[in-house]
Design an enzyme around this catalytic site. Sequence first.
Site, PDB file in Angstrom:
ATOM      1  N   ASP A 145       5.729  -7.012   2.657  1.00 16.67           N
ATOM      2  CA  ASP A 145       4.619  -7.401   1.781  1.00 16.67           C
ATOM      3  C   ASP A 145       5.166  -7.669   0.375  1.00 16.67           C
ATOM      4  OD1 ASP A 145       1.993  -7.859   1.206  1.00 16.67           O
ATOM      5  OD2 ASP A 145       1.423  -5.748   1.066  1.00 16.67           O
ATOM      6  N   GLU A 157      -0.597 -12.273  -1.103  1.00 20.58           N
ATOM      7  CA  GLU A 157      -2.048 -12.296  -1.324  1.00 20.58           C
ATOM      8  C   GLU A 157      -2.464 -13.553  -2.072  1.00 20.58           C
ATOM      9  OE1 GLU A 157      -3.345  -8.743  -3.329  1.00 20.58           O
ATOM     10  OE2 GLU A 157      -2.453  -7.423  -1.824  1.00 20.58           O
ATOM     11  N   GLU A 162      -9.283  -9.566   4.825  1.00 21.22           N
ATOM     12  CA  GLU A 162      -9.579  -8.158   4.520  1.00 21.22           C
ATOM     13  C   GLU A 162     -11.000  -8.006   3.980  1.00 21.22           C
ATOM     14  OE1 GLU A 162      -6.651  -6.021   2.264  1.00 21.22           O
ATOM     15  OE2 GLU A 162      -7.962  -4.281   2.001  1.00 21.22           O
ATOM     16  N   SER A 177       0.838  -1.199   0.000  1.00 20.69           N
ATOM     17  CA  SER A 177       0.000   0.000   0.000  1.00 20.69           C
ATOM     18  C   SER A 177       0.873   1.249   0.000  1.00 20.69           C
ATOM     19  CB  SER A 177      -0.931   0.008   1.221  1.00 20.69           C
ATOM     20  OG  SER A 177      -0.211  -0.245   2.406  1.00 20.69           O
TER      21      SER A 177
HETATM   22  O1  KIV Z   1      -0.321  -3.364   1.493  1.00 17.61           O
HETATM   23  C1  KIV Z   1      -1.028  -3.362   2.499  1.00 17.61           C
HETATM   24  O2  KIV Z   1      -0.994  -2.462   3.333  1.00 17.61           O
HETATM   25  C2  KIV Z   1      -1.929  -4.487   2.667  1.00 17.61           C
HETATM   26  C3  KIV Z   1      -3.115  -4.251   3.538  1.00 17.61           C
HETATM   27  C4  KIV Z   1      -4.211  -3.703   2.720  1.00 17.61           C
HETATM   28  C5  KIV Z   1      -3.509  -5.487   4.220  1.00 17.61           C
HETATM   29  O3  KIV Z   1      -1.757  -5.505   2.063  1.00 17.61           O
END
Ligand code: KIV
Length: 284
Positions: free
Chosen positions: A85, A117, A184, A47
Amino acid sequence: MPKKKGRLEFVKMKKEGEQVAWVTAYDFPTASFVEQAGMDMILVGDSLGMVVLGYQGTIPVTMEDCISHCQAVRRGAPNTFCVGDMPFMSYQISDPDAVFNAGRFLKEADMDAVKLEGGKRVLSRIKAIVDAGILVIGHIGLTPQSSGPLGGFKAQGRDPESARFLIEDALAIQEAGAYSLLLEAVPPELTQFIAKKLDIPVYSIGAGGPCDGQLLICGDMLGLFEAFTPKFVKKYANVAEIETKAFKEYVNDVKTGQFPTDDHCYHILKDRQEEYMEMLKEYE
Ligand code: KIV
């Protein structure tokens, strides 16, 4: 100095019913404030593409962007469990590719775990990364990297058919060896069901209260990200307003000569003032 929590503490917290509080962070100062606040965990989410890089979505975010922001966060929060992430296309191509990129988060940015994801379609990736000795958190429901196929940033699992898919995904992710799962934007009833069904901790972002902890995006909760605010966000501050006000005052101060004042200046050494002025005269 807070002690850094790890996987075992998170399992214990689930057993004892203690909620995990976590938030995203992308830079050094935010990470250090988050650590000082006693947060259990930090997600350096992709994000960052929307919150700090100004993209419309997360698709353009690269491994290099993620590594660089993870490094800054680790410098700011050396004693907090940090999750990197995995960005779009860092794990979609093959298992070896996924393992290589997951490993970069640990080797180059000292992350404690990675998040990716997807459910059943990424099971072999989760297994391969776990087999390499890396902690993985699964992420299902509204998965922003697939917002196109999902029909936009929309809540998921609101009908029995799609909820069944999510339950199957959650079970498969646990089976594949993930240490925890993030849900989510799904209904709280489904969150509660999955959290009770799984042994691993189950966390929510926009998926209601009845599970093992809550995640929010720092830009949303601090009122920094102005493009849109999802329904599930609680705003704890309006930093955009504070910053804009401060910048406006600064513009006004500069234009009207109210900044800088004598207090903001470095002065000539007291015992060299005369000599200093003489030197300047030489150039007049
Ligand atoms: O990138 C992020 O912050 C996420 C959240 C939306 C869970 O994957």
